[in-house]
Design a protein around this motif. Structure first.
Motif, mmCIF file in Angstrom:
data_model
loop_
_atom_site.group_PDB
_atom_site.id
_atom_site.type_symbol
_atom_site.label_atom_id
_atom_site.label_comp_id
_atom_site.label_asym_id
_atom_site.label_seq_id
_atom_site.Cartn_x
_atom_site.Cartn_y
_atom_site.Cartn_z
ATOM 1 N N SER A 138 -7.644 3.172 1.665
ATOM 2 C CA SER A 138 -7.390 3.968 0.469
ATOM 3 C C SER A 138 -8.680 4.060 -0.316
ATOM 4 O O SER A 138 -9.668 3.442 0.034
ATOM 5 C CB SER A 138 -6.289 3.334 -0.375
ATOM 6 N N SER A 139 -8.664 4.818 -1.382
ATOM 7 C CA SER A 139 -9.902 5.042 -2.105
ATOM 8 C C SER A 139 -10.251 3.836 -2.964
ATOM 9 O O SER A 139 -9.390 3.087 -3.378
ATOM 10 C CB SER A 139 -9.762 6.261 -2.987
ATOM 11 N N GLY A 140 -11.534 3.678 -3.247
ATOM 12 C CA GLY A 140 -11.968 2.674 -4.190
ATOM 13 C C GLY A 140 -12.172 1.309 -3.576
ATOM 14 O O GLY A 140 -12.657 0.414 -4.224
ATOM 15 N N SER A 141 -11.800 1.124 -2.341
ATOM 16 C CA SER A 141 -12.108 -0.141 -1.693
ATOM 17 C C SER A 141 -12.982 0.179 -0.496
ATOM 18 O O SER A 141 -12.625 1.007 0.332
ATOM 19 C CB SER A 141 -10.831 -0.849 -1.258
ATOM 20 N N GLY A 142 -14.125 -0.455 -0.445
ATOM 21 C CA GLY A 142 -15.079 -0.133 0.611
ATOM 22 C C GLY A 142 -14.496 -0.380 1.990
ATOM 23 O O GLY A 142 -14.484 0.506 2.847
ATOM 24 N N GLN A 155 0.844 -1.182 0.000
ATOM 25 C CA GLN A 155 0.000 0.000 0.000
ATOM 26 C C GLN A 155 0.890 1.246 0.000
ATOM 27 O O GLN A 155 1.579 1.515 0.972
ATOM 28 C CB GLN A 155 -0.875 -0.035 1.262
ATOM 29 N N SER A 180 -8.153 -1.252 3.085
ATOM 30 C CA SER A 180 -7.369 -1.828 2.004
ATOM 31 C C SER A 180 -6.243 -2.678 2.569
ATOM 32 O O SER A 180 -5.729 -3.548 1.889
ATOM 33 C CB SER A 180 -6.813 -0.732 1.117
#
Lengths: 214, 499
Positions: free
Chosen positions: A182-186, A154, A189
């Protein structure tokens, strides 16, 4: 089912795709041969790599990282959880079979439950022992998994927020887990369990500081 | 905060609230089926009309109350909204978190020259603002405020964008889609499978009346069945299938035309603007830098027509996968050269067809074929031994062969290539899919290996960007590691934002 013209056109398409894939096949075959090895020593890069900004051998290589294992108490924690899990399962099984069959067959149920429990205990122990982590200047590395071994990295400049958490049993053993989002993972991460509380908090500080400097 | 700062919407916005309520109602249609069934059982006409009237009044009153409680405020750096009847809710959407801005002109606002301003948040889902029934001037004023604020605070502005920060209102026309393209899109993308499911659900209700109707006609169905030859039954089933296919396709084409009528894509140096819609004219603005991936989507039917759908993906929150979501900008039914040109507007990549791809190991194919063979064998054995179908139990074999062939094509096609800052993944069995991402937008990388894969020096690579995770299984380990190290280097050393 479909318009016959469509079907013939469709079949033609397949023929075409057979043709061009068979061309690719020859290329792919010699491709994968030289790529099974690492990039060539003389500095040429594989052809599925073009216009690289850095030569692959100059990159920091994650595969040569020095990693550290989780705290040893984390292994005991994982085993404790496995025991608790199987304690609950056995009680449920006993109650369930009493209700369903009006009787309890100890000579079948006890060995079956016991062997499953031992298997789970060993697996939990193994899963806790293969977990390793490392912190580099710009990212965090974490590996886990017994059967599907996954190495997650990450980058710190993509971390949106950081969480340090402690369960009730964690607290007793002085353990904590660190979660990176982080963005894009509900969900989180990256979740690193089995750290000491001070280590987890240090890491959080490090990550937050990194975010401020970039 | 004093109340004078809070604005009310125009009274016409009641129409918007009614429409929104109806839309939610239709979205929950499956929950309503018992109610609809109940209503269809009512025999007296008067009671039916009464129920209709009362529910209409209830909907209108509800919308008026919603309108009454709705207040908004636009400050220098955020939009604030207060709404809700029982549960008051205040949304505070900062301009820096704005993802897309769209201006909707629904058919009921069009004669009034009003628009609905819709602002999406890059943050959590459900955090979006809809300001209904604004006059055009006000909507454009708010829109410009958001835009200038966003450009002022953007931490990283690319070289190409700096000279265009102001006064690039005149966009460059990129592409439009005629009716023919939309019909093609509707044909190839069955967005109407939901409708099919509804028909299936409704069929059981039709079956009983149908049977009684047949009884009335005096046809003895069972006697007919005995006489009917197998071929006749097959013909019957076949025509039913064709009929339902025609219905579904028709619905699908209609859906495509409703959504994309008058499609027009315009690009400036920093943004893409889409105009589309039949009943609701919609104008969507999307920042180019927010595009996370460009996806060439070609299904097998697209392949027949040599077309594909190009999708520009933005940050997604997993739960949000509706085909019509504004977070995915779809350009329907384009050709490959068109798709390449459009992708180049956003991501500086070459044509995906021209690259050489790193293929995946044959062991992936072997594994998949072995799984397929095991499943087929057990199915055939089960049919033969348990169901005792005799020769008919070989029926799954052609299907299995077909699936095996598809697996083969999928394996042939699967591959990844790296060009500078770009990674392209190729996949698909009959139709081809290309997914183009920029490596500096990587959120996370993962290498996954089983024990057997480690022995063979193979590894699955997963590259996560904010819109999706790209997985390429069974790559040579050295290659996968190099891609990972290189991608991380791009994400960490370039210092460029992913937004």
């Amino acid at each position: 089912m479909f318009n016959p013209n469509c079907v013939t056109a469709f079949l033609c398409k397949i023929d075409i795709s057979i043709d061009d894939t068979s061309i690719n096949e020859a290329e792919d075959a010699d491709q994968s041969d030289d790529l099974n090895a690492k990039p060539h020593a003389d500095g040429t890069t594989p052809s599925a790599f073009t216009n690289l900004k850095v030569a692959p051998q100059d990159l920091p290589q994650a595969s040569t990282l020095e990693t550290s294992a989780m705290e040893s108490s984390y292994v005991s924690l994982a085993m404790a959880f496995s025991l608790i899990r199987w304690f609950i399962v056995s009680i449920a099984a006993i109650c369930g079979s009493e209700l369903a069959f009006d009787s309890f067959y100890p000579w079948i149920a006890v060995p079956a439950l016991l062997s499953l429990a031992v298997l789970d205990l060993l697996l939990s122990r193994r899963a806790a022992m293969v977990k390793r982590y490392a912190v580099r200047e710009h990212d965090v590395y974490f590996e886990s998994g017994v059967f599907w071994h996954a190495q997650t990295i990450q980058p710190l400049n993509r971390v949106q927020h950081v969480e340090v958490g402690q369960g009730p049993i964690d607290k007793r053993l002085g353990l904590a887990h660190l979660q990176l989002f982080s963005s894009g993972s509900g969900a989180a991460s990256l979740k690193i369990p089995g750290l000491t509380l001070t280590r987890a908090e240090d890491l959080r500080e490090f990550i937050l500081r990194h975010r401020e400097t970039t | 905060m004093s109340d004078e700062l809070w604005h009310r919407l125009l009274g016409w916005s009641v129409l918007y609230f009614i429409a929104r309520f109806l839309r939610q109602l239709i979205a929950n249609i499956f929950a309503l089926i018992p109610a609809i069934y109940g209503i269809s059982r009512i025999e007296s006409l008067q009671i039916g009309i009464m129920i209709g009237l009362v529910s209409t009044i209830a909907v209108v009153v509800y919308a008026v109350i919603q309108y009454n409680y709705f207040r908004y405020q636009v400050t220098d750096d955020a939009i604030l909204v207060r709404e809700g009847i029982l549960f008051r809710k205040q949304t505070n959407l900062g301009f820096e978190r704005v993802q897309n801005v769209s201006l909707d002109r629904p058919f009921y606002f069009r004669p009034l020259k009003l628009v609905t301003l819709k602002v999406d948040s890059a943050g959590s889902r459900g955090e979006e603002v809809n300001l209904a029934a604004l006059n055009e001037f006000e909507a454009i004023r708010i829109h410009d405020m958001i835009r200038t604020a966003r450009q002022g605070t953007a931490p990283y502005i690319h070289e190409e964008e700096t000279h265009a920060s102001k006064g690039d209102v005149s966009g460059q026309f990129l592409i439009d889609r005629g009716l023919g393209h939309l019909v093609l899109h509707g044909l190839t993308n069955n967005r109407a499978w939901i409708a099919l499911a509804a028909i299936g659900a409704g069929f059981s209700q039709f079956a009983n009346p149908l049977r009684s109707y047949i009884d009335v006609l005096g046809i003895d169905f069972s006697a007919m069945l005995v006489d009917a030859t197998i071929s006749m039954l097959i013909a019957l089933a076949f025509s039913a299938l064709v009929l339902s296919m025609i219905i579904v396709t028709g619905l699908s084409i209609a859906g495509s035309i409703f959504a994309y009528y008058g499609y027009e894509l315009i690009g400036t140096a920093t943004r893409l603007t889409v105009r589309r819609g039949l009943l609701t004219h919609r104008t969507i603005h999307m920042n180019k830098s927010r595009v996370q991936a460009s996806h060439y989507q070609q299904d097998w039917l697209d392949c027949v027509f040599g077309r594909l759908n190009l999708v520009f993906e933005q940050v997604s929150h997993q739960t949000n996968h509706a085909a019509d979501s504004d977070r995915r900008l779809i350009v329907p039914s384009v050709t490959f050269p068109e798709a390449n040109n459009l992708t180049k507007e956003v991501i500086r990549a070459g044509n995906p067809e021209d690259y050489h791809y790193q293929g995946v190991s044959i062991r992936l194919l072997i594994r998949n074929l072995c799984t397929l063979a095991t499943l087929t064998t057990s199915l055939v054995l089960a049919l033969h031994l348990i169901a005792e179908l005799g020769a008919l139990s070989l029926l799954p074999l052609p299907f299995a062969l077909w699936l095996g062939l598809l697996q083969y094509y999928r394996w042939k096609r699967l591959g990844i290539t790296i060009d500078g800052n770009i990674a392209i993944v190729r996949k698909g069995s009959i139709g081809v899919h290309y997914i183009v991402i920029e490596l500096h937008k990587l959120q996370k990388t993962m290498l996954i290996q089983t024990f057997l894969m480690r022995r063979r020096q193979l590894s699955s690579l997963a590259l996560t960007v904010a819109s999706r995770t790209l997985v390429v299984p069974f790559l040579p380990q050295g290659y996968a590691e190099t891609v990972r190290d290189y991608g991380l280097y791009q994400a960490e050393a370039s210092g460029r934002s992913w937004m």
